[in-house]
Design a protein around this motif. Structure first.
Motif, mmCIF file in Angstrom:
data_model
loop_
_atom_site.group_PDB
_atom_site.id
_atom_site.type_symbol
_atom_site.label_atom_id
_atom_site.label_comp_id
_atom_site.label_asym_id
_atom_site.label_seq_id
_atom_site.Cartn_x
_atom_site.Cartn_y
_atom_site.Cartn_z
ATOM 1 N N LEU A 1 0.818 -1.240 0.090
ATOM 2 C CA LEU A 1 -0.034 -0.055 -0.074
ATOM 3 C C LEU A 1 0.771 1.277 0.103
ATOM 4 N N VAL A 2 0.560 2.090 -0.913
ATOM 5 C CA VAL A 2 1.188 3.375 -0.731
ATOM 6 C C VAL A 2 0.171 4.614 -1.160
ATOM 7 N N ASP A 3 -0.174 5.279 -0.053
ATOM 8 C CA ASP A 3 -1.090 6.487 0.043
ATOM 9 C C ASP A 3 -0.278 7.436 -0.331
ATOM 10 N N SER A 4 -1.338 8.890 -0.435
ATOM 11 C CA SER A 4 -0.891 9.906 -0.857
ATOM 12 C C SER A 4 0.215 10.529 0.078
ATOM 13 N N PHE A 5 -0.093 10.362 1.376
ATOM 14 C CA PHE A 5 1.058 10.683 2.265
ATOM 15 C C PHE A 5 2.424 10.154 2.071
ATOM 16 N N THR A 6 2.253 8.724 2.047
ATOM 17 C CA THR A 6 3.890 8.132 1.728
ATOM 18 C C THR A 6 4.206 8.500 0.590
ATOM 19 N N ALA A 7 3.504 8.714 -0.728
ATOM 20 C CA ALA A 7 4.018 9.065 -2.066
ATOM 21 C C ALA A 7 4.648 10.330 -1.913
ATOM 22 N N ARG A 8 3.817 11.231 -1.324
ATOM 23 C CA ARG A 8 4.588 12.722 -1.189
ATOM 24 C C ARG A 8 5.627 12.656 -0.290
ATOM 25 N N VAL A 9 5.959 11.894 0.600
ATOM 26 C CA VAL A 9 7.174 11.989 1.569
ATOM 27 C C VAL A 9 8.252 11.376 0.481
ATOM 28 N N ILE A 10 7.999 10.440 -0.159
ATOM 29 C CA ILE A 10 8.932 9.714 -1.198
ATOM 30 C C ILE A 10 9.527 10.781 -2.370
ATOM 31 N N ALA A 11 8.387 11.311 -2.814
ATOM 32 C CA ALA A 11 8.581 12.492 -3.969
ATOM 33 C C ALA A 11 9.662 13.414 -3.429
ATOM 34 N N ASN A 12 9.243 13.996 -2.320
ATOM 35 C CA ASN A 12 9.814 15.003 -1.425
ATOM 36 C C ASN A 12 11.487 14.586 -0.999
ATOM 37 N N THR A 13 11.523 13.270 -0.622
ATOM 38 C CA THR A 13 12.711 12.898 -0.329
ATOM 39 C C THR A 13 13.760 12.818 -1.590
ATOM 40 N N ALA A 14 13.298 12.313 -2.626
ATOM 41 C CA ALA A 14 13.998 12.183 -3.798
ATOM 42 C C ALA A 14 14.406 13.673 -4.250
ATOM 43 N N GLU A 15 13.511 14.773 -4.027
ATOM 44 C CA GLU A 15 13.876 16.070 -4.497
ATOM 45 C C GLU A 15 14.880 16.424 -3.559
ATOM 46 N N PRO B 1 2.604 -4.494 -8.971
ATOM 47 C CA PRO B 1 1.706 -3.689 -9.984
ATOM 48 C C PRO B 1 0.425 -3.249 -9.300
ATOM 49 N N ALA B 2 -0.110 -3.920 -8.282
ATOM 50 C CA ALA B 2 -1.403 -3.430 -7.721
ATOM 51 C C ALA B 2 -1.407 -1.906 -7.148
ATOM 52 N N VAL B 3 -0.142 -1.619 -6.569
ATOM 53 C CA VAL B 3 0.107 -0.362 -6.143
ATOM 54 C C VAL B 3 0.363 0.622 -7.265
ATOM 55 N N ALA B 4 0.913 0.288 -8.458
ATOM 56 C CA ALA B 4 1.212 1.211 -9.547
ATOM 57 C C ALA B 4 -0.415 1.550 -9.894
ATOM 58 N N ILE B 5 -1.061 0.493 -10.216
ATOM 59 C CA ILE B 5 -2.503 0.606 -10.450
ATOM 60 C C ILE B 5 -3.316 1.985 -9.774
ATOM 61 N N THR B 6 -3.201 1.512 -8.599
ATOM 62 C CA THR B 6 -3.889 2.250 -7.724
ATOM 63 C C THR B 6 -3.122 3.831 -7.551
ATOM 64 N N LEU B 7 -1.978 3.904 -7.698
ATOM 65 C CA LEU B 7 -1.280 5.170 -7.559
ATOM 66 C C LEU B 7 -1.828 6.307 -8.869
ATOM 67 N N VAL B 8 -1.883 5.422 -9.847
ATOM 68 C CA VAL B 8 -2.532 6.069 -11.194
ATOM 69 C C VAL B 8 -3.693 6.598 -10.765
ATOM 70 N N GLU B 9 -4.634 5.893 -10.374
ATOM 71 C CA GLU B 9 -5.987 6.099 -10.180
ATOM 72 C C GLU B 9 -6.177 7.201 -9.146
ATOM 73 N N LEU B 10 -5.304 7.271 -8.202
ATOM 74 C CA LEU B 10 -5.340 8.088 -7.078
ATOM 75 C C LEU B 10 -4.903 9.507 -7.621
ATOM 76 N N GLY B 11 -4.281 9.424 -8.651
ATOM 77 C CA GLY B 11 -3.812 10.719 -9.314
ATOM 78 C C GLY B 11 -2.472 11.131 -9.005
ATOM 79 N N LEU B 12 -1.639 10.231 -8.630
ATOM 80 C CA LEU B 12 -0.275 10.465 -8.244
ATOM 81 C C LEU B 12 0.669 9.960 -9.367
ATOM 82 N N SER B 13 1.469 10.905 -9.805
ATOM 83 C CA SER B 13 2.561 10.317 -10.811
ATOM 84 C C SER B 13 3.779 10.612 -9.973
#
Ligand SMILES: Nc1ncnc2c1ncn2[C@@H]1O[C@H](COP(=O)(O)OP(=O)(O)OP(=O)(O)O)[C@@H](O)[C@H]1O
Ligand SMILES: [Mg+2]
Lengths: 134, 131
Positions: B54-68, B84-96
């Motif tokens: 599971l990667v939700d918007s919070f985790t995704a945001r921290v990972i993206a910020n970390t990379a920056e 794969p299921a996480v990738a599908i979910t992230l795209v539908e969530l609106g996170l790229s």
């Protein structure tokens, strides 16, 4: 473990958000919901539970097993008695946030599940109901 | 408090996220990683999320910020092992994950980092011996 059909879990801390996700996952597995939809459901739970905790000042998640013409599903109701949302249409828009999030929680959660409903009363609280069918 | 383990391999830092993420654990990982980049001069970071279901918007945001943040400290980040299921979910969530490199697994991640950053000392194998 066979989960009972009806359960209400508190969302008062970050640990509770993790617990809510886990419980939702267990129910979804029991119903035989496929991995992709399981993942979508628990991600929606994470977003909505976090909203309850962060914006709503804490609340609960109610879990019910529902059925429709022989098809079973999981219905989750997120409730808080926080400040409510003055403009729901605005809050649903991607990118709209009053905090420092991405503003994707509500719109994203709606896209991830089969049914989504939101009600809010300013000064009294918010209720979001989602359903994922097996 | 638990910490997410960070392994140093030459010029690389390897972060393996093994268990379910609590918000404060994600934040602690960000702090630890920044400190280690500064201390070691690492030029590449691999974040392995293959164990995450599971990667939700919070985790995704921290990972993206970390990379920056890592990039500002001259280290490139590659996110590896997304289910794969996480990738599908992230795209539908609106996170790229804009601006975050991704690779299928750690090995491909290292190859990608080499392409971006040039030769790295990080591999334990002998394929850097002739360089
Ligand atoms: N339970 C709630 N109580 C009060 N306001 C809420 C609640 N849920 C959402 N909101 C309001 O709706 C806005 C949008 O919510 P949404 O979840 O889409 O984004 P966010 O929480 O700000 O950021 P993100 O979820 O991407 O981290 C919030 O910023 C907040 O103002
Ligand atoms: Mg939110």
């Amino acid at each position: 473990m066979t989960p009972p059909g009806n359960e209400r879990v508190p969302i008062q801390s970050e640990d509770d958000i993790v617990r809510a996700r886990r419980i939702a996952r267990t129910y979804a597995q029991e119903l035989g919901i496929g991995l992709t939809n399981q993942t979508k459901l628990v991600t929606a739970v994470s977003e909505l539970a976090r909203n309850v905790y962060v914006h709503g000042g804490g609340g609960t998640m109610q879990i019910e097993i529902v059925s429709n013409r022989g098809n079973q599903g999981i219905r989750l109701t997120f409730e808080d008695h926080g400040p409510g949302i003055p403009d729901i249409n605005l809050a649903m828009q991607d990118g709209y946030t009053t905090g420092n999030g991405l503003g994707l929680g509500l719109g994203g959660a709606k896209r991830l599940v089969h049914e989504f409903e939101i009600e809010s009363w300013v000064g009294r609280g918010t209720r979001v109901t989602i359903v994922m069918w097996a | 408090m638990d910490r997410i383990p960070i392994l140093r391999m030459g010029d690389l830092l390897l972060v393996t996220i093994q268990f379910e993420l609590h918000d404060r654990l994600v934040m602690a990982m960000q702090d630890d990683l920044m400190r280690l980049i500064a201390e070691t001069g690492a030029r590449g970071v691999l974040i392995d999320i293959s164990a995450l279901d599971l990667v939700d918007s919070f985790t995704a945001r921290v990972i993206a910020n970390t990379a920056e943040m890592a990039r500002m400290m001259d280290a490139e980040t590659v996110l590896v092992g997304m289910q794969p299921a996480v990738a599908i979910t992230l795209v539908e969530l609106g996170l790229s994950f804009h601006g975050v490199y991704t690779a299928l697994n750690a090995e491909k991640g290292v190859q990608l980092l080499k392409k971006i950053r040039g030769p790295l000392t990080g591999e334990s194998s002998d394929d850097t011996a002739g360089e």
